[in-house]
Design an enzyme around this catalytic site. Structure first.
Site, PDB file in Angstrom:
ATOM      1  N   GLY A 260      -6.456  95.828 -30.940  1.00  0.00           N
ATOM      2  CA  GLY A 260      -5.570  96.991 -30.993  1.00  0.00           C
ATOM      3  C   GLY A 260      -6.040  98.078 -30.031  1.00  0.00           C
ATOM      4  O   GLY A 260      -5.965  97.905 -28.829  1.00  0.00           O
TER       5      GLY A 260
ATOM      6  N   SER B  51     -10.749  91.606 -27.954  1.00  0.00           N
ATOM      7  CA  SER B  51     -10.119  92.728 -27.268  1.00  0.00           C
ATOM      8  C   SER B  51     -10.743  94.051 -27.727  1.00  0.00           C
ATOM      9  O   SER B  51     -11.959  94.229 -27.591  1.00  0.00           O
ATOM     10  CB  SER B  51      -8.603  92.670 -27.494  1.00  0.00           C
ATOM     11  OG  SER B  51      -7.925  93.549 -26.634  1.00  0.00           O
ATOM     12  N   TRP B  52      -9.958  94.988 -28.262  1.00  0.00           N
ATOM     13  CA  TRP B  52     -10.550  96.213 -28.798  1.00  0.00           C
ATOM     14  C   TRP B  52     -11.668  95.889 -29.783  1.00  0.00           C
ATOM     15  O   TRP B  52     -12.661  96.621 -29.868  1.00  0.00           O
ATOM     16  CB  TRP B  52      -9.487  97.070 -29.484  1.00  0.00           C
ATOM     17  CG  TRP B  52     -10.049  97.974 -30.545  1.00  0.00           C
ATOM     18  CD1 TRP B  52      -9.958  97.819 -31.899  1.00  0.00           C
ATOM     19  CD2 TRP B  52     -10.840  99.161 -30.340  1.00  0.00           C
ATOM     20  NE1 TRP B  52     -10.634  98.834 -32.555  1.00  0.00           N
ATOM     21  CE2 TRP B  52     -11.177  99.667 -31.629  1.00  0.00           C
ATOM     22  CE3 TRP B  52     -11.288  99.837 -29.202  1.00  0.00           C
ATOM     23  CZ2 TRP B  52     -11.934 100.826 -31.799  1.00  0.00           C
ATOM     24  CZ3 TRP B  52     -12.047 100.987 -29.380  1.00  0.00           C
ATOM     25  CH2 TRP B  52     -12.360 101.468 -30.665  1.00  0.00           C
TER      26      TRP B  52
ATOM     27  N   ASP C  78      -7.053  87.538 -16.861  1.00  0.00           N
ATOM     28  CA  ASP C  78      -6.965  88.771 -17.650  1.00  0.00           C
ATOM     29  C   ASP C  78      -7.067  89.975 -16.717  1.00  0.00           C
ATOM     30  O   ASP C  78      -8.154  90.493 -16.461  1.00  0.00           O
ATOM     31  CB  ASP C  78      -8.078  88.808 -18.700  1.00  0.00           C
ATOM     32  CG  ASP C  78      -7.883  89.909 -19.716  1.00  0.00           C
ATOM     33  OD1 ASP C  78      -7.077  90.826 -19.456  1.00  0.00           O
ATOM     34  OD2 ASP C  78      -8.534  89.867 -20.778  1.00  0.00           O
TER      35      ASP C  78
ATOM     36  N   HIS D 164      -5.216  87.441 -21.197  1.00  0.00           N
ATOM     37  CA  HIS D 164      -5.715  88.199 -22.346  1.00  0.00           C
ATOM     38  C   HIS D 164      -5.277  87.455 -23.606  1.00  0.00           C
ATOM     39  O   HIS D 164      -4.475  87.921 -24.408  1.00  0.00           O
ATOM     40  CB  HIS D 164      -5.155  89.624 -22.318  1.00  0.00           C
ATOM     41  CG  HIS D 164      -5.954  90.595 -23.128  1.00  0.00           C
ATOM     42  ND1 HIS D 164      -7.190  91.047 -22.740  1.00  0.00           N
ATOM     43  CD2 HIS D 164      -5.706  91.197 -24.310  1.00  0.00           C
ATOM     44  CE1 HIS D 164      -7.664  91.891 -23.644  1.00  0.00           C
ATOM     45  NE2 HIS D 164      -6.785  91.992 -24.610  1.00  0.00           N
TER      46      HIS D 164
END
Length: 318
Positions: free
Chosen positions: A42, A114-115, A269, A297
């Site tokens: 996120g 990711s985050w 990515d 990604h």
């Protein structure tokens, strides 16, 4: 993947973490197994149980939790009276520690995507004694340089879509960085302004991750309530560079030396270029970097790589 899983957790709950927040959590797998925690992406995506496919649930005891403001945690960031001042990286790290203590876990393996790699790295550098091993995929440190790239620089690859994204900012905010302008629009007193900003932000989110072959639009962005929640949290964290010092996570990567780690990143990515994972692997000397040549990604064999990494890190305990 290694094993099927039940759609229901063996235990779950809402933990009061202070500041008026309650964090939803649930545990899956073997109650006596090797503890692991998943940091979702996120910010604001919330977890999905699909991630359980990458764990051998005969071996692992897996904690899933929704970070503040999203998923089944309360209050949600899309509420009319939402206040994000107590939603920072430092608060999320403290929440993870409260969950660890609540569940009686001494040490665990980290998985972040990711985050979730930013949050997982920040947690591990603050509490290295609690981390046995870590797997991070789609690596980002949410530095101001990375945020500038993902909101403006990557427009060189998607110029038509970026111009549409930038044009949605009204004239009175045009002197601001795009992430700051959008963050303000998402809290505008006019709900229609909020909704339009959320729609445009999420359209750009779906664009900059789309380079790899076979990309499919994210169905979650069809939900207006999710769009507002997600866009508010992403812009909040991005405009503050994850509330961390400049390049803190790369600077402090040697704190993780001695902890086995696997970094998994897609060559396609462009929203989170490979250089961050590369520099991190050079400073975290007990980690290894795996580059997926067909991935962006996400996709491109990411699940299989995560599965193999987690199985490898668990092997001493089998």
């Amino acid at each position: 993947m290694t094993t099927s899983y039940s759609s229901e957790p063996y235990t779950h709950g809402l933990l009061d973490v202070g500041d008026g927040h309650q964090v939803y959590w649930e545990c899956h797998g073997n109650p006596g197994g090797y503890p692991a925690v998943y940091f979702h992406g996120g910010p604001g995506s919330g977890f999905t149980r699909r991630i359980l496919h990458v764990f051998d649930l005969r071996t692992y005891r897996v904690l899933l939790f929704d970070q503040r403001g999203c998923g089944r945690s309360r209050p949600l960031a899309n509420a009319a009276a939402a206040d994000l001042r107590t939603n920072t990286t430092h608060h999320l790290i403290a929440d993870a520690e409260l969950l660890r203590q609540h569940l009686g876990i001494e040490q665990w393996t980290l998985l972040g995507l990711s985050w979730g790699t930013t949050l997982g790295l920040a947690y591990a550098q603050l509490h290295p004694q609690r981390v046995v091993a870590a797997v991070f995929g789609l690596v980002t440190t949410t530095s101001s340089r990375e945020v500038a790239w993902i909101t403006e620089g990557v427009g060189r690859i998607f110029p038509r879509e970026w111009e549409h994204f930038a044009a949605a900012v009204p004239e009175h905010l045009c002197d601001r960085p795009l992430v700051d302008a959008y963050a303000e629009l998402l809290f505008d007193p006019d709900p229609d302004v909020q909704a339009h900003a959320a729609q445009e932000w999420c359209a750009w989110e779906d664009t900059h991750v789309s380079l790899a072959p076979g990309h499919q639009p994210d169905a979650r962005y069809q939900d207006a309530a999710f769009r507002l929640l997600f866009a508010r949290l992403v812009t909040h964290y991005w405009r503050h560079a994850a509330f961390l010092e400049p390049d803190q996570l790369l600077r402090d990567a040697p704190l993780l030396n001695g902890i086995p780690g696997v970094l998994i990143h897609g060559r396609f990515d462009v929203s989170s270029p490979l250089e961050t994972a590369w520099h991190l692997s050079q400073r975290w000397t007990t980690s290894r970097l795996e580059v997926l040549d067909d991935a962006g990604h996400g996709g491109g064999g990411l699940d299989a790589a995560l599965d193999a990494a987690l199985a490898d890190l668990a092997s001493p305990y089998l």
